[in-house]
Design a protein around this motif. Sequence first.
Motif, PDB file in Angstrom:
ATOM      1  N   ARG A  95       0.926  -1.183   0.080  1.00  0.00           N
ATOM      2  CA  ARG A  95       0.097   0.140  -0.040  1.00  0.00           C
ATOM      3  C   ARG A  95       0.801   1.293  -0.019  1.00  0.00           C
ATOM      4  O   ARG A  95       1.539   1.438   0.980  1.00  0.00           O
ATOM      5  CB  ARG A  95      -0.860  -0.035   1.258  1.00  0.00           C
ATOM      6  CG  ARG A  95      -1.762   1.114   1.476  1.00  0.00           C
ATOM      7  CD  ARG A  95      -2.475   1.034   2.482  1.00  0.00           C
ATOM      8  NE  ARG A  95      -3.130   2.426   2.822  1.00  0.00           N
ATOM      9  CZ  ARG A  95      -4.683   2.495   2.458  1.00  0.00           C
ATOM     10  NH1 ARG A  95      -5.268   1.689   1.779  1.00  0.00           N
ATOM     11  NH2 ARG A  95      -5.179   3.651   2.885  1.00  0.00           N
ATOM     12  N   SER A 100      -5.485   4.497  -4.845  1.00  0.00           N
ATOM     13  CA  SER A 100      -6.067   3.697  -6.015  1.00  0.00           C
ATOM     14  C   SER A 100      -7.535   3.927  -5.973  1.00  0.00           C
ATOM     15  O   SER A 100      -8.019   4.353  -4.878  1.00  0.00           O
ATOM     16  CB  SER A 100      -6.029   2.366  -5.638  1.00  0.00           C
ATOM     17  OG  SER A 100      -4.635   1.921  -5.383  1.00  0.00           O
ATOM     18  N   GLN A 104      -7.179  -1.790  -5.363  1.00  0.00           N
ATOM     19  CA  GLN A 104      -5.953  -2.339  -6.021  1.00  0.00           C
ATOM     20  C   GLN A 104      -4.851  -2.356  -4.944  1.00  0.00           C
ATOM     21  O   GLN A 104      -3.948  -3.275  -5.154  1.00  0.00           O
ATOM     22  CB  GLN A 104      -5.349  -1.214  -7.130  1.00  0.00           C
ATOM     23  CG  GLN A 104      -6.070  -1.632  -8.432  1.00  0.00           C
ATOM     24  CD  GLN A 104      -7.270  -0.577  -8.724  1.00  0.00           C
ATOM     25  OE1 GLN A 104      -7.701  -0.132  -7.636  1.00  0.00           O
ATOM     26  NE2 GLN A 104      -7.690  -0.515  -9.837  1.00  0.00           N
ATOM     27  N   GLY A 138      10.778   3.423  -2.065  1.00  0.00           N
ATOM     28  CA  GLY A 138       9.592   3.069  -2.918  1.00  0.00           C
ATOM     29  C   GLY A 138       8.215   3.773  -2.213  1.00  0.00           C
ATOM     30  O   GLY A 138       7.210   3.898  -2.828  1.00  0.00           O
ATOM     31  N   THR A 170       2.977   4.898  -8.319  1.00  0.00           N
ATOM     32  CA  THR A 170       2.955   5.746  -9.668  1.00  0.00           C
ATOM     33  C   THR A 170       3.556   4.790 -10.690  1.00  0.00           C
ATOM     34  O   THR A 170       3.201   4.748 -11.802  1.00  0.00           O
ATOM     35  CB  THR A 170       3.174   7.257  -9.579  1.00  0.00           C
ATOM     36  OG1 THR A 170       4.658   7.397  -9.248  1.00  0.00           O
ATOM     37  CG2 THR A 170       2.321   8.042  -8.821  1.00  0.00           C
ATOM     38  N   ILE A 227       8.687  -2.544  -5.016  1.00  0.00           N
ATOM     39  CA  ILE A 227       9.451  -1.470  -5.273  1.00  0.00           C
ATOM     40  C   ILE A 227      10.123  -1.076  -3.862  1.00  0.00           C
ATOM     41  O   ILE A 227       9.176  -0.282  -3.323  1.00  0.00           O
ATOM     42  CB  ILE A 227       9.038  -0.440  -6.317  1.00  0.00           C
ATOM     43  CG1 ILE A 227       8.653  -0.871  -7.736  1.00  0.00           C
ATOM     44  CG2 ILE A 227      10.207   0.437  -6.363  1.00  0.00           C
ATOM     45  CD1 ILE A 227       7.898   0.008  -8.491  1.00  0.00           C
ATOM     46  N   TRP A 376     -13.967   7.302 -11.269  1.00  0.00           N
ATOM     47  CA  TRP A 376     -13.003   7.808 -11.999  1.00  0.00           C
ATOM     48  C   TRP A 376     -12.650   6.915 -13.107  1.00  0.00           C
ATOM     49  O   TRP A 376     -12.801   5.502 -13.091  1.00  0.00           O
ATOM     50  CB  TRP A 376     -11.606   8.270 -11.713  1.00  0.00           C
ATOM     51  CG  TRP A 376     -11.636   9.382 -10.701  1.00  0.00           C
ATOM     52  CD1 TRP A 376     -12.645  10.021 -10.388  1.00  0.00           C
ATOM     53  CD2 TRP A 376     -10.268   9.869 -10.199  1.00  0.00           C
ATOM     54  NE1 TRP A 376     -12.058  10.956  -9.520  1.00  0.00           N
ATOM     55  CE2 TRP A 376     -10.727  10.984  -9.391  1.00  0.00           C
ATOM     56  CE3 TRP A 376      -8.760   9.887 -10.506  1.00  0.00           C
ATOM     57  CZ2 TRP A 376      -9.865  11.861  -9.111  1.00  0.00           C
ATOM     58  CZ3 TRP A 376      -8.001  10.700  -9.714  1.00  0.00           C
ATOM     59  CH2 TRP A 376      -8.339  11.693  -8.983  1.00  0.00           C
ATOM     60  N   TYR A 473      -6.161   3.428 -18.744  1.00  0.00           N
ATOM     61  CA  TYR A 473      -5.055   3.731 -17.827  1.00  0.00           C
ATOM     62  C   TYR A 473      -5.610   3.644 -16.499  1.00  0.00           C
ATOM     63  O   TYR A 473      -6.801   3.739 -16.202  1.00  0.00           O
ATOM     64  CB  TYR A 473      -4.529   5.228 -18.035  1.00  0.00           C
ATOM     65  CG  TYR A 473      -3.219   5.588 -17.275  1.00  0.00           C
ATOM     66  CD1 TYR A 473      -2.178   4.688 -16.977  1.00  0.00           C
ATOM     67  CD2 TYR A 473      -3.456   6.633 -16.189  1.00  0.00           C
ATOM     68  CE1 TYR A 473      -1.329   5.039 -16.011  1.00  0.00           C
ATOM     69  CE2 TYR A 473      -2.377   6.997 -15.529  1.00  0.00           C
ATOM     70  CZ  TYR A 473      -1.543   6.031 -15.312  1.00  0.00           C
ATOM     71  OH  TYR A 473      -0.279   6.434 -14.511  1.00  0.00           O
TER      72      TYR A 473
HETATM   73  P1  FAD Z   1      -1.658   2.689  -4.086  1.00  0.00           P
HETATM   74  O1  FAD Z   1      -2.900   3.320  -4.309  1.00  0.00           O
HETATM   75  O2  FAD Z   1      -1.188   2.466  -2.466  1.00  0.00           O
HETATM   76  O3  FAD Z   1      -1.234   1.500  -4.673  1.00  0.00           O
HETATM   77  C1  FAD Z   1      -1.563   1.174  -6.282  1.00  0.00           C
HETATM   78  C2  FAD Z   1      -1.069  -0.132  -6.850  1.00  0.00           C
HETATM   79  O4  FAD Z   1       0.350  -0.011  -6.804  1.00  0.00           O
HETATM   80  C3  FAD Z   1      -1.570  -1.225  -5.967  1.00  0.00           C
HETATM   81  O5  FAD Z   1      -1.662  -2.264  -6.512  1.00  0.00           O
HETATM   82  C4  FAD Z   1      -0.353  -1.619  -5.009  1.00  0.00           C
HETATM   83  O6  FAD Z   1      -0.439  -2.816  -4.395  1.00  0.00           O
HETATM   84  C5  FAD Z   1       0.888  -1.137  -5.801  1.00  0.00           C
HETATM   85  N1  FAD Z   1       1.876  -0.600  -5.150  1.00  0.00           N
HETATM   86  C6  FAD Z   1       1.980   0.244  -4.229  1.00  0.00           C
HETATM   87  N2  FAD Z   1       3.335   0.632  -3.645  1.00  0.00           N
HETATM   88  C7  FAD Z   1       4.033  -0.342  -4.542  1.00  0.00           C
HETATM   89  C8  FAD Z   1       5.302  -0.557  -4.245  1.00  0.00           C
HETATM   90  N3  FAD Z   1       6.200  -0.064  -3.639  1.00  0.00           N
HETATM   91  N4  FAD Z   1       5.807  -1.689  -5.044  1.00  0.00           N
HETATM   92  C9  FAD Z   1       5.256  -2.200  -5.858  1.00  0.00           C
HETATM   93  N5  FAD Z   1       3.712  -1.865  -6.071  1.00  0.00           N
HETATM   94  C10 FAD Z   1       3.221  -1.095  -5.375  1.00  0.00           C
HETATM   95  N6  FAD Z   1      -1.860   9.049 -11.961  1.00  0.00           N
HETATM   96  C11 FAD Z   1      -1.349   9.698 -13.242  1.00  0.00           C
HETATM   97  O7  FAD Z   1      -0.456   9.007 -13.673  1.00  0.00           O
HETATM   98  N7  FAD Z   1      -1.093  11.077 -13.317  1.00  0.00           N
HETATM   99  C12 FAD Z   1      -1.928  11.801 -12.311  1.00  0.00           C
HETATM  100  O8  FAD Z   1      -2.024  13.100 -12.709  1.00  0.00           O
HETATM  101  C13 FAD Z   1      -2.457  11.352 -11.420  1.00  0.00           C
HETATM  102  N8  FAD Z   1      -3.455  12.370 -10.530  1.00  0.00           N
HETATM  103  C14 FAD Z   1      -3.921  11.794  -9.616  1.00  0.00           C
HETATM  104  C15 FAD Z   1      -4.652  12.676  -8.649  1.00  0.00           C
HETATM  105  C16 FAD Z   1      -5.138  12.017  -7.507  1.00  0.00           C
HETATM  106  C17 FAD Z   1      -5.914  12.912  -6.569  1.00  0.00           C
HETATM  107  C18 FAD Z   1      -5.224  10.787  -7.437  1.00  0.00           C
HETATM  108  C19 FAD Z   1      -5.986  10.112  -6.230  1.00  0.00           C
HETATM  109  C20 FAD Z   1      -4.693   9.816  -8.270  1.00  0.00           C
HETATM  110  C21 FAD Z   1      -3.984  10.343  -9.256  1.00  0.00           C
HETATM  111  N9  FAD Z   1      -3.548   9.451 -10.052  1.00  0.00           N
HETATM  112  C22 FAD Z   1      -2.511  10.014 -11.338  1.00  0.00           C
HETATM  113  C23 FAD Z   1      -3.159   8.033 -10.088  1.00  0.00           C
HETATM  114  C24 FAD Z   1      -2.179   7.524  -9.278  1.00  0.00           C
HETATM  115  O9  FAD Z   1      -0.778   7.623  -9.926  1.00  0.00           O
HETATM  116  C25 FAD Z   1      -2.337   5.950  -8.993  1.00  0.00           C
HETATM  117  O10 FAD Z   1      -3.648   5.704  -8.273  1.00  0.00           O
HETATM  118  C26 FAD Z   1      -1.210   5.598  -7.936  1.00  0.00           C
HETATM  119  O11 FAD Z   1      -1.183   4.116  -7.853  1.00  0.00           O
HETATM  120  C27 FAD Z   1      -1.287   5.890  -6.580  1.00  0.00           C
HETATM  121  O12 FAD Z   1      -0.190   6.131  -5.827  1.00  0.00           O
HETATM  122  P2  FAD Z   1      -0.244   5.243  -4.122  1.00  0.00           P
HETATM  123  O13 FAD Z   1       1.110   5.600  -3.774  1.00  0.00           O
HETATM  124  O14 FAD Z   1      -1.472   5.983  -3.634  1.00  0.00           O
HETATM  125  O15 FAD Z   1      -0.503   3.771  -4.627  1.00  0.00           O
END
Ligand code: FAD
Length: 518
Positions: A95, A100, A104, A138, A170, A227, A376, A473
């Motif tokens: 997480r 997400s 996810q 990460g 990301t 990561i 979304w 995406y």
């Molecule tokens: P999480 O939601 O915690 O995890 C996402 C996924 O990645 C999960 O499957 C998780 O198991 C996995 N994961 C998490 N950390 C790791 C790790 N260290 N190693 C391997 N897997 C891992 N995306 C864009 O590309 N461009 C944007 O401009 C953009 N704007 C956004 C704006 C908002 C307000 C929000 C809520 C989201 C936006 N997003 C955007 C989407 C965002 O990039 C993804 O939802 C991203 O996964 C969120 O990062 P998180 O750290 O919260 O990941």
Amino acid sequence: FLKRFIALFLSCIIATRFNLCLSNSNIPFSLKTLPLEGHLSFDETSLNKASTDFGNRYQYHPVAVLHPNSVSDIATTIKHVFHMGPSSHLTVAARGHGHSLQGQSQTHGGVVIKMESLKQSEMQIHVGNFTPYVDVSGGELWINILHETLRYGLAPRSWTDYLHLTVGGTLSNAGVSGQAFKHGPQISNVQQLQIVTGTGEVVNCSEEKNEELFHSVLGGLGQFGIITQARILLEEAPSMVKWIRVLYSDFEAFTRDQERLISQDSAFDYIEGFVIINRTGLLNNWRSSFNPQDPVQASHFNSDGKTLFCLELAKYINFQPMDIVNQEVERHLSELNYIQSTLFVTEVTYVEFLDRVHVSEMKLRSKGLWDVPHPWLNLFIPKSKIHNFAQVVFGNILTQTSNGPVLIYPVNKSKWDNRSSVVIPDEDIFYLVAFLTSAVPCSNGSHGLEHILSQNKRILEYCERENLGVKQYLPHYNTQEEWRAHFGTQWETFRQRKLVYDPFAILAPGQRIFQKTI
Ligand code: FAD
């Protein structure tokens, strides 16, 4: 790759034959015996928190939350789960910041790893006779990386619109924003990774070393490993940003200008855009904190009820004299075909520009409108089909954009590495169209969630029916058949990579691509 596959095959057999035969009810006990530098939480508050996300629609309850203090905590936990074999049904979800949309980063009955707890040593910034870079955890938030690198006058080259997301989160998707046309997505700006695979092995990888794992993980939806560290490329950071918005009523003129602007010698550093449908009082709304170039003309512009397209540009300013920058910007703007009275310009610091969505977050939080459901929908649309798409979707399916922005901007495929796991359309230019809708509570008690979901469904059905070659995406599907269709010709590679790096399908079960059974 083959050697690794054979070695893994053997260790899978051993793990399965000699698995600890733990029943699911013994799992918390078995986890409690792990030698960790960090700790595991089993209390309801921690478990409940780990079963939420920004989408606010899906909730899967884990049995434990790991707060790792070191990479070895993550490796120990995954090794433990791996050696339990496939029969335990125990899975592991990393997480990041939990942003997400459809669960996810969650796991039903498994272990959530809270990546933000993985605070390794200080971020290491490296400068020399090479492209500068920073080594980060990460679980680090991009906003923290921005602040730290700025102390050296540097910053990452490619961003997301919102910075309160983790590096691992990301990079597991792509990381796309207005800089992607120039630098590619964030996954094109990573030099090296440290990964804990689904067998608990800690592996360093890059273009030169363990390259198959490196490319698998980038855009890999968390399927191949966690990561734990990333090397991010940097550039000289601008001090100020000239931020420009102009309006179009003609979609063809809008996309023609956008596509011209993303060409190789673009004068701008950031290019995005958004759609405005049926928003009344628009001028008081979309240009907040922007100044009209010609206030008199702007005040006469009546936008009510129209469908408009807003082009958003940014020019980074380092130490160039302002009049030179202004002349250059004016020259490039004069080549564009926007509605002349709708030129709005502002100047902000680099941090204000990059962290802009956080300002909206604060406003929405203060009104209780941040923690609402977010149904979304993000799509990559081939350039050749964007006009058909716009005609049907912006002309018929979508009747207003008051519940959140609808972004639309093109990117160059040449900046994406086709060895990574992310799926994109097969055309030189494709558009990101992002329907960032919030299901806000209405006065009658409903919050329009069903309506938004059915609108999304209509959009997807239209794309499918007309065979537009659209790819989701931040994809979300419920069946493996749908995932196969999403990956298309890349499916077999994706599946093979899964067999090698996470043979028991322990990782990222919330993506619902693979089930933990062999
Ligand atoms: P999480 O939601 O915690 O995890 C996402 C996924 O990645 C999960 O499957 C998780 O198991 C996995 N994961 C998490 N950390 C790791 C790790 N260290 N190693 C391997 N897997 C891992 N995306 C864009 O590309 N461009 C944007 O401009 C953009 N704007 C956004 C704006 C908002 C307000 C929000 C809520 C989201 C936006 N997003 C955007 C989407 C965002 O990039 C993804 O939802 C991203 O996964 C969120 O990062 P998180 O750290 O919260 O990941």
